[in-house]
Design an enzyme around this catalytic site. Structure first.
Site, PDB file in Angstrom:
ATOM      1  N   ARG A  43     -25.152  25.817 -12.489  1.00 18.74           N
ATOM      2  CA  ARG A  43     -25.630  25.761 -13.874  1.00 18.74           C
ATOM      3  C   ARG A  43     -26.799  26.715 -14.110  1.00 18.74           C
ATOM      4  NH1 ARG A  43     -25.575  19.250 -14.827  1.00 18.74           N
ATOM      5  NH2 ARG A  43     -23.325  18.941 -14.705  1.00 18.74           N
TER       6      ARG A  43
ATOM      7  N   ARG B 270     -27.211  29.713 -28.088  1.00 23.15           N
ATOM      8  CA  ARG B 270     -26.421  28.526 -28.439  1.00 23.15           C
ATOM      9  C   ARG B 270     -26.734  28.066 -29.860  1.00 23.15           C
ATOM     10  NH1 ARG B 270     -24.768  23.126 -25.053  1.00 23.15           N
ATOM     11  NH2 ARG B 270     -23.951  21.982 -26.834  1.00 23.15           N
TER      12      ARG B 270
ATOM     13  N   ARG C 118     -29.268  25.568 -20.200  1.00 20.48           N
ATOM     14  CA  ARG C 118     -30.269  25.107 -21.151  1.00 20.48           C
ATOM     15  C   ARG C 118     -31.716  25.260 -20.716  1.00 20.48           C
ATOM     16  NH1 ARG C 118     -28.063  19.189 -22.140  1.00 20.48           N
ATOM     17  NH2 ARG C 118     -27.472  19.503 -19.954  1.00 20.48           N
TER      18      ARG C 118
ATOM     19  N   TYR D 230     -11.805  12.240 -16.372  1.00 18.47           N
ATOM     20  CA  TYR D 230     -12.069  12.488 -17.794  1.00 18.47           C
ATOM     21  C   TYR D 230     -10.787  12.357 -18.613  1.00 18.47           C
ATOM     22  CZ  TYR D 230     -16.706  14.284 -16.598  1.00 18.47           C
ATOM     23  OH  TYR D 230     -18.000  14.400 -16.159  1.00 18.47           O
TER      24      TYR D 230
ATOM     25  N   ASP E  26     -16.450  25.480 -18.566  1.00 16.60           N
ATOM     26  CA  ASP E  26     -16.529  24.037 -18.339  1.00 16.60           C
ATOM     27  C   ASP E  26     -15.284  23.575 -17.592  1.00 16.60           C
ATOM     28  OD1 ASP E  26     -16.143  20.983 -19.359  1.00 16.60           O
ATOM     29  OD2 ASP E  26     -18.255  21.540 -19.384  1.00 16.60           O
TER      30      ASP E  26
END
Length: 346
Positions: free
Chosen positions: A29, A42, A33, A153, A79
């Site tokens: 990652r 973003r 962020r 998921y 992702d």
């Protein structure tokens, strides 16, 4: 490609079994962020899916940490849920609630989904753009979710603490669950081959929820599917390097390393690197495994943790990384300190 006129890609050579006195470094990652430039882009693009399916923007995000930090590897910005999206589930990322897949397969049939493979085309365009822009000594890493984690998921429609709904489904109807695993496997192989053809040099299989399974279920739903994926990738693209990352596997790591055929093994932060070096196959490259919270803490605790990992894994091929993804509130200055410590500049 390496040669007399090209610099050595230290990360790629380590993953292939070469040991370096100073290990190559990248962070899971690393594009995300904690970087102000990512947050700005973003905000401009809107939601995560819009950003991840815009090849120009996704390539920019992938390249941001390379420009800022000079990591040895760039990880594709995407992702793990792109595969179920291509298999026909609707994918949304709600603010503050994580990703959602509909309809959840706990009460809908896999056969009712209409495959949409073209949803993956923007990812391949992103790979091409990044491959053309990377520094010559930087290894390009693609990735996919491993079948068990992706299935959790798809069955539940969202993430969960213990994957209980999916585990129950797998016990109650193993035939139906195997069909889901098989569909994920087929799509994942196609997806990773296309990433390789577009420019990635190594891929990581993320099994974020591998630790929730019993030993027998781990063999059935983690080791067996990953072994099948690796075997097919090695047949279709023999030069492609595969990293396996079964988070939470603990004492099952040696079996995973021996039986899946992965080239390198990612260690999460709960694994003692001294134990890993003693128990994993001799000479197998390992990746990891700094606690992401140690990176947030910084200071002498960060230095000590880095030094302990470097010492424990000094005698085998080692890629320095976190034990899981970097957290959004990680100070950029701490990442700079980590890089300096690993590279013996501070």
């Amino acid at each position: 490609m390496e040669g007399p006129d090209r610099p050595v890609k230290r990360l790629l050579s380590t993953l292939r079994g070469e040991r370096h006195a100073i290990p190559p470094l990248w962070l899971m990652r690393q594009a995300g962020r904690y970087l102000p430039e990512y947050r700005a882009l973003r905000a401009e693009k809107g939601g995560f899916l819009a950003l991840a399916t815009d090849p120009v923007a996704a390539a920019e995000v992938t390249l941001q940490p390379i420009r800022r930090f000079g990591f040895d590897g760039a990880i594709l910005f995407s992702d793990i849920l792109m595969v179920p999206w291509a298999l026909g589930q609707a994918l949304t990322f709600g603010a503050g609630e994580g990703p959602r897949l509909t309809p959840p397969l706990v009460d809908h049939a896999l056969s009712a989904l209409e495959r949409v493979p073209e949803r993956l085309e923007p990812v391949y365009a992103t790979v091409q753009a990044v491959a053309a822009a990377l520094p010559a000594d930087t290894t390009f890493l693609g990735f996919a979710g491993s079948p068990w984690t992706v299935a959790t998921y798809m069955v539940a429609g969202a993430g969960s603490k213990d994957q209980g709904e999916t585990r129950r489904f797998a016990y109650n109807d193993p035939q139906a669950f195997a069909a889901i695993i098989d569909a994920i496997m087929d799509c994942t192989v196609t997806y990773l081959v296309a990433q390789a053809d577009a420019g990635v040099e190594a891929v990581q299989l993320f099994d974020s929820w591998a630790g929730s399974l019993s030993p027998a279920q781990f063999e059935r739903w983690v080791i067996a599917p990953n072994a099948a994926i690796v075997a097919r990738l090695k047949t279709l693209r023999p030069g492609l390097v595969v990293i396996g990352f079964p988070k939470g596997a603990g004492g099952k790591l040696p079996a995973y390393a021996r039986e899946t055929g992965v080239d390198a093994l990612g260690l999460d932060e709960t694994v003692d690197p001294v134990w890993a070096h003693a128990n994993l196959p001799e000479g197998m490259p390992v990746q990891g495994n700094l606690d992401p919270l140690a990176l947030i803490a910084g200071g002498v605790e960060l230095d000590r943790a880095v030094d302990d990992i470097l010492a424990a894994l000094a005698d085998r091929p080692h890629v320095f990384n976190l034990g899981h993804g970097i957290l959004p509130d990680t100070p950029v200055a701490h990442v700079e300190r980590l890089i300096a410590r690993v590279r013996r500049m501070g």
